[in-house]
Motif scaffolding. Structure first.
Motif, PDB file in Angstrom:
ATOM      1  N   SER A   1      -8.529   5.392  -6.594  1.00  0.00           N
ATOM      2  CA  SER A   1      -9.542   4.652  -7.341  1.00  0.00           C
ATOM      3  C   SER A   1     -10.369   3.805  -6.392  1.00  0.00           C
ATOM      4  N   ALA A   2     -11.534   3.402  -6.860  1.00  0.00           N
ATOM      5  CA  ALA A   2     -12.407   2.543  -6.059  1.00  0.00           C
ATOM      6  C   ALA A   2     -11.761   1.179  -5.836  1.00  0.00           C
ATOM      7  N   LEU A   3     -11.092   0.656  -6.835  1.00  0.00           N
ATOM      8  CA  LEU A   3     -10.426  -0.642  -6.718  1.00  0.00           C
ATOM      9  C   LEU A   3      -9.360  -0.605  -5.619  1.00  0.00           C
ATOM     10  N   GLU A   4      -8.544   0.424  -5.633  1.00  0.00           N
ATOM     11  CA  GLU A   4      -7.505   0.579  -4.614  1.00  0.00           C
ATOM     12  C   GLU A   4      -8.136   0.732  -3.230  1.00  0.00           C
ATOM     13  N   ALA A   5      -9.191   1.514  -3.117  1.00  0.00           N
ATOM     14  CA  ALA A   5      -9.869   1.723  -1.835  1.00  0.00           C
ATOM     15  C   ALA A   5     -10.449   0.419  -1.309  1.00  0.00           C
TER      16      ALA A   5
ATOM     17  N   PHE B   1       0.819  -1.208   0.000  1.00  0.00           N
ATOM     18  CA  PHE B   1       0.000   0.000   0.000  1.00  0.00           C
ATOM     19  C   PHE B   1       0.859   1.266   0.000  1.00  0.00           C
ATOM     20  N   LYS B   2       1.935   1.239  -0.773  1.00  0.00           N
ATOM     21  CA  LYS B   2       2.840   2.380  -0.843  1.00  0.00           C
ATOM     22  C   LYS B   2       2.086   3.683  -1.125  1.00  0.00           C
ATOM     23  N   ASP B   3       1.153   3.648  -2.044  1.00  0.00           N
ATOM     24  CA  ASP B   3       0.419   4.854  -2.404  1.00  0.00           C
ATOM     25  C   ASP B   3      -0.711   5.167  -1.435  1.00  0.00           C
ATOM     26  N   ALA B   4      -0.985   4.266  -0.495  1.00  0.00           N
ATOM     27  CA  ALA B   4      -2.122   4.449   0.400  1.00  0.00           C
ATOM     28  C   ALA B   4      -1.732   5.030   1.753  1.00  0.00           C
ATOM     29  N   HIS B   5      -0.469   5.294   1.954  1.00  0.00           N
ATOM     30  CA  HIS B   5      -0.048   5.854   3.235  1.00  0.00           C
ATOM     31  C   HIS B   5      -0.522   7.291   3.376  1.00  0.00           C
ATOM     32  N   PRO B   6      -0.658   7.748   4.622  1.00  0.00           N
ATOM     33  CA  PRO B   6      -1.115   9.125   4.822  1.00  0.00           C
ATOM     34  C   PRO B   6      -0.245  10.110   4.054  1.00  0.00           C
ATOM     35  N   LEU B   7      -0.874  11.132   3.530  1.00  0.00           N
ATOM     36  CA  LEU B   7      -0.114  12.182   2.847  1.00  0.00           C
ATOM     37  C   LEU B   7       0.672  12.936   3.912  1.00  0.00           C
ATOM     38  N   LYS B   8       1.983  12.937   3.787  1.00  0.00           N
ATOM     39  CA  LYS B   8       2.822  13.512   4.839  1.00  0.00           C
ATOM     40  C   LYS B   8       3.286  14.935   4.539  1.00  0.00           C
TER      41      LYS B   8
ATOM     42  N   ILE C   1      -9.256   7.728   8.541  1.00  0.00           N
ATOM     43  CA  ILE C   1     -10.255   7.959   7.497  1.00  0.00           C
ATOM     44  C   ILE C   1      -9.613   7.688   6.143  1.00  0.00           C
ATOM     45  N   LEU C   2     -10.342   6.940   5.329  1.00  0.00           N
ATOM     46  CA  LEU C   2      -9.917   6.668   3.956  1.00  0.00           C
ATOM     47  C   LEU C   2     -10.626   7.641   3.035  1.00  0.00           C
ATOM     48  N   VAL C   3      -9.854   8.389   2.264  1.00  0.00           N
ATOM     49  CA  VAL C   3     -10.398   9.357   1.308  1.00  0.00           C
ATOM     50  C   VAL C   3     -10.088   8.847  -0.094  1.00  0.00           C
ATOM     51  N   VAL C   4     -11.130   8.788  -0.926  1.00  0.00           N
ATOM     52  CA  VAL C   4     -10.989   8.226  -2.269  1.00  0.00           C
ATOM     53  C   VAL C   4     -11.403   9.263  -3.301  1.00  0.00           C
ATOM     54  N   ASP C   5     -10.483   9.586  -4.189  1.00  0.00           N
ATOM     55  CA  ASP C   5     -10.768  10.509  -5.287  1.00  0.00           C
ATOM     56  C   ASP C   5      -9.659  10.389  -6.313  1.00  0.00           C
ATOM     57  N   ASP C   6      -9.990  10.556  -7.570  1.00  0.00           N
ATOM     58  CA  ASP C   6      -8.984  10.525  -8.626  1.00  0.00           C
ATOM     59  C   ASP C   6      -8.333  11.899  -8.816  1.00  0.00           C
ATOM     60  N   ASN C   7      -8.809  12.913  -8.106  1.00  0.00           N
ATOM     61  CA  ASN C   7      -8.268  14.269  -8.202  1.00  0.00           C
ATOM     62  C   ASN C   7      -7.327  14.534  -7.019  1.00  0.00           C
ATOM     63  N   GLU C   8      -6.044  14.704  -7.306  1.00  0.00           N
ATOM     64  CA  GLU C   8      -5.046  14.905  -6.254  1.00  0.00           C
ATOM     65  C   GLU C   8      -5.292  16.175  -5.446  1.00  0.00           C
ATOM     66  N   ASP C   9      -5.819  17.221  -6.066  1.00  0.00           N
ATOM     67  CA  ASP C   9      -6.093  18.459  -5.335  1.00  0.00           C
ATOM     68  C   ASP C   9      -7.171  18.262  -4.282  1.00  0.00           C
ATOM     69  N   ILE C  10      -8.219  17.508  -4.617  1.00  0.00           N
ATOM     70  CA  ILE C  10      -9.281  17.220  -3.651  1.00  0.00           C
ATOM     71  C   ILE C  10      -8.725  16.357  -2.523  1.00  0.00           C
ATOM     72  N   LEU C  11      -7.914  15.357  -2.854  1.00  0.00           N
ATOM     73  CA  LEU C  11      -7.286  14.528  -1.821  1.00  0.00           C
ATOM     74  C   LEU C  11      -6.453  15.385  -0.877  1.00  0.00           C
TER      75      LEU C  11
ATOM     76  N   PRO D   1     -13.224   7.643 -12.814  1.00  0.00           N
ATOM     77  CA  PRO D   1     -13.088   6.801 -14.002  1.00  0.00           C
ATOM     78  C   PRO D   1     -13.037   5.326 -13.602  1.00  0.00           C
ATOM     79  N   GLY D   2     -13.572   4.487 -14.440  1.00  0.00           N
ATOM     80  CA  GLY D   2     -13.597   3.062 -14.111  1.00  0.00           C
ATOM     81  C   GLY D   2     -14.753   2.781 -13.169  1.00  0.00           C
ATOM     82  N   GLU D   3     -14.432   2.347 -11.979  1.00  0.00           N
ATOM     83  CA  GLU D   3     -15.445   2.003 -10.990  1.00  0.00           C
ATOM     84  C   GLU D   3     -15.865   3.244 -10.194  1.00  0.00           C
ATOM     85  N   SER D   4     -17.158   3.418  -9.999  1.00  0.00           N
ATOM     86  CA  SER D   4     -17.678   4.605  -9.297  1.00  0.00           C
ATOM     87  C   SER D   4     -17.673   4.403  -7.786  1.00  0.00           C
ATOM     88  N   GLY D   5     -17.894   5.483  -7.082  1.00  0.00           N
ATOM     89  CA  GLY D   5     -18.053   5.425  -5.631  1.00  0.00           C
ATOM     90  C   GLY D   5     -19.283   4.624  -5.234  1.00  0.00           C
ATOM     91  N   TYR D   6     -20.324   4.668  -6.045  1.00  0.00           N
ATOM     92  CA  TYR D   6     -21.526   3.870  -5.781  1.00  0.00           C
ATOM     93  C   TYR D   6     -21.168   2.380  -5.746  1.00  0.00           C
TER      94      TYR D   6
END
Length: 176
Positions: free
Chosen positions: A68-72, A5-12, A39-49, A91-96
């Protein structure tokens, strides 16, 4: 996706200087409901993250991000998450789809993670679909930090105070 989960670590390294105007540091440290929470935050937009991460970290919340939803979905199966905040339109799989898959998991702890949906759309249809899919609440893009943290607090407090399932067992109401 890697197993660590290298990309899933908290933004430092997020600069949170813009968040200083919202709350005094002393007030933030006194809010116990946020302490020790992830808290897990999921978005394809880095600015929103980055924005959401900045706001949540000011309250002492550990933030894990996924793009992405798959990663989450892989993250929630492997790590303890207290709350999910997910974009609907990815893109791909939605939050729904993501929340529907989570709600079908066998583990009650994972299946009942409180969840906030958000999107650019303010349409009533998006709100109704988010609730029907399994989210507890819906927000138009979380650009208002006060509203975001209020919704987070409500869901975390509810999940702490309940001694029953998020969805409840109402079978005792059926006629015998």
């Amino acid at each position: 996706m890697s197993n660590n989960f290298k990309d899933a670590h908290p933004l430092k390294d997020i600069e949170c200087t813009n968040c200083d105007n919202y709350h005094h540091q002393e007030e933030i440290k006194n809010i116990e409901i946020f302490q020790g929470r992830t808290i897990l935050v999921v978005d394809d937009n880095e600015d929103i993250l980055a924005l959401i991460t900045c706001v949540l970290k000011r309250y002492g919340i550990r933030v894990i991000t996924a793009s992405s939803a798959l990663e989450a979905f892989e993250i929630v199966k492997k790590l303890t998450v207290d709350l999910l905040i997910s974009d609907i339109d990815m893109p791909g799989e939605s939050g729904y789809s993501l929340i529907q898959k989570i709600r079908k998991l066998r583990s009650v702890q994972i299946r009942e993670i409180p969840a906030i949906a958000f999107s650019k759309s303010a349409k009533n249809r998006a709100y109704k679909q988010a609730l029907a899919s399994g989210f507890q609440t819906y927000m138009k893009n979380p650009s208002n930090p006060t509203r975001l943290i209020t919704e987070v607090a409500k869901l975390l407090m509810h999940s702490c105070n309940r001694s029953f399932s998020l969805f409840g067992d109402y079978s005792y109401l059926r006629k015998r």
